[in-house]
Design a protein around this motif. Sequence first.
Motif, short mmCIF file in Angstrom:
data_model
loop_
_atom_site.label_atom_id
_atom_site.label_comp_id
_atom_site.label_asym_id
_atom_site.label_seq_id
_atom_site.Cartn_x
_atom_site.Cartn_y
_atom_site.Cartn_z
N ALA A 218 0.85 -1.20 0.00
CA ALA A 218 0.00 0.00 0.00
C ALA A 218 0.88 1.25 0.00
N ALA A 219 1.92 1.23 0.84
CA ALA A 219 2.83 2.39 0.90
C ALA A 219 3.52 2.60 -0.45
N MET A 220 3.94 1.50 -1.07
CA MET A 220 4.64 1.58 -2.36
C MET A 220 3.72 2.14 -3.45
N LEU A 221 2.47 1.69 -3.45
CA LEU A 221 1.51 2.19 -4.46
C LEU A 221 1.23 3.68 -4.24
N LEU A 222 1.15 4.10 -2.96
CA LEU A 222 0.88 5.52 -2.68
C LEU A 222 2.07 6.40 -3.05
N LEU A 223 3.28 5.86 -2.92
CA LEU A 223 4.49 6.65 -3.24
C LEU A 223 4.77 6.68 -4.74
N ALA A 224 4.18 5.74 -5.49
CA ALA A 224 4.54 5.58 -6.90
C ALA A 224 4.22 6.84 -7.71
N ARG A 225 5.10 7.09 -8.67
CA ARG A 225 4.87 8.20 -9.61
C ARG A 225 3.75 7.78 -10.56
N ARG A 226 3.81 6.50 -11.00
CA ARG A 226 2.83 6.00 -11.95
C ARG A 226 2.56 4.51 -11.63
N PRO A 227 1.61 4.25 -10.72
CA PRO A 227 1.32 2.85 -10.40
C PRO A 227 0.38 2.21 -11.43
N ALA A 228 0.44 0.89 -11.58
CA ALA A 228 -0.46 0.19 -12.51
C ALA A 228 -0.95 -1.10 -11.87
N LEU A 229 -2.16 -1.51 -12.28
CA LEU A 229 -2.79 -2.72 -11.72
C LEU A 229 -3.14 -3.67 -12.86
N SER A 230 -2.58 -4.86 -12.84
CA SER A 230 -2.79 -5.82 -13.92
C SER A 230 -3.92 -6.80 -13.57
N VAL A 231 -4.73 -7.14 -14.55
CA VAL A 231 -5.87 -8.05 -14.32
C VAL A 231 -5.82 -9.17 -15.37
N ALA B 264 1.70 -4.58 -23.79
CA ALA B 264 1.38 -3.67 -22.68
C ALA B 264 1.00 -2.32 -23.26
N THR B 265 0.52 -1.44 -22.38
CA THR B 265 0.02 -0.16 -22.85
C THR B 265 0.88 0.98 -22.30
N ARG B 266 1.24 1.92 -23.19
CA ARG B 266 1.93 3.13 -22.72
C ARG B 266 0.93 3.94 -21.89
N GLY B 267 1.43 4.50 -20.81
CA GLY B 267 0.51 5.21 -19.90
C GLY B 267 -0.06 4.24 -18.87
N GLY B 268 0.17 2.95 -19.06
CA GLY B 268 -0.28 1.94 -18.10
C GLY B 268 0.92 1.13 -17.63
N ILE B 269 0.84 -0.19 -17.76
CA ILE B 269 1.90 -1.05 -17.23
C ILE B 269 3.27 -0.71 -17.85
N PHE B 270 3.30 -0.41 -19.15
CA PHE B 270 4.59 -0.21 -19.82
C PHE B 270 5.42 0.90 -19.16
N ASP B 271 4.77 2.01 -18.80
CA ASP B 271 5.52 3.15 -18.22
C ASP B 271 5.48 3.19 -16.70
N ALA B 272 4.85 2.20 -16.10
CA ALA B 272 4.66 2.26 -14.64
C ALA B 272 5.97 2.09 -13.90
N ASP B 273 6.05 2.70 -12.72
CA ASP B 273 7.22 2.44 -11.86
C ASP B 273 6.89 1.37 -10.82
N VAL B 274 5.60 1.21 -10.50
CA VAL B 274 5.15 0.16 -9.56
C VAL B 274 3.98 -0.58 -10.20
N VAL B 275 4.07 -1.92 -10.27
CA VAL B 275 2.99 -2.70 -10.90
C VAL B 275 2.51 -3.80 -9.96
N LEU B 276 1.20 -3.87 -9.79
CA LEU B 276 0.60 -4.98 -9.02
C LEU B 276 0.24 -6.08 -10.01
N ILE B 277 0.81 -7.28 -9.81
CA ILE B 277 0.51 -8.41 -10.70
C ILE B 277 -0.03 -9.58 -9.88
#
Length: 254
Positions: free
Chosen positions: A63-76, A145-158
């Motif tokens: 949770a802390a990592m997602l809140l600190l992220a510049r660009r977090p992404a969530l994979s489904v 992957a998508t630019r603006g989503g997982i591709f450019d993310a700094d933190v990804v939930l998988i």
Amino acid sequence: MTEIPKSHPRYASLVARERVAEGVKRGYTSSQGLIAQGRGECFDYLIGERTTSSAKSAIRAAAAMLLLARRPALSVNGNVAALVSREMAALAAALKIPLEVNLFHRSEERVKKIADLLREKGAAEVLGERPDASVPGLDHARALATRGGIFDADVVLIPLEDGDRCEALVAMGKKVIAIDLNPLSRTARKATVSIVDNIIRAVPHLTDEVTRLRSMPRADLEKMVNEYDNEKVLRQAVQEIQDHLNRQSQQDTR
Ligand code: ATP
């Protein structure tokens, strides 16, 4: 879906199994997803079908990592959609970010079905239907992957991911948060934060933590992330399985 009486001792597990089977029937989960679910059930049984204290520390760090992220992404993927589509939509809303559909056994039809399901369950924005980039080191369909989503993310939930993709995302320099009931899987071993818990319990818990920690000073969140030790948490997860099995066998011999 098959009616399961609430009094059944394995109620939660049977409902989850039904949901994945329903996902296969409706065409958004692959048949291999049933095998992944079976493997998950086995590990959930071994940890005692509860959120362990090691999982709680991993959820807090995630949770802390997602809140600190510049660009977090969530994979489904298909299993995640079958089990927690509404809950993933709620997590995305709490973080004010889109969800991104990403499939191991990709077909455009399945991607669309999952995206539609997520929107139906409240997701404001769903990426993945028009991928425009590739994760290096993976074969074509799995790399999309998508630019603006997982591709450019700094933190990804998988959640419920395979080891190759986890490794490829880590190799891109991303921080990767896994949800995987198997503390010995390649995914759990490669991820930055490994939440060894059933996704059904973990995602609502993660959303609660995001909401609870949101008002914390950044320095406190950074301290939480810096002090987190994934190797230690994975060792603790294996120990919790051993302790649970010891307690069980003592009960059986009484
Ligand atoms: P790896 O490549 O990481 O070793 P794997 O080959 O075991 O992974 P899969 O067979 O794709 O990967 O299974 C996905 C993982 O998801 C498994 O480790 C399984 O324990 C886990 N899993 C399945 N269902 C759930 C669930 N409901 N909650 C959390 N984890 C689950």
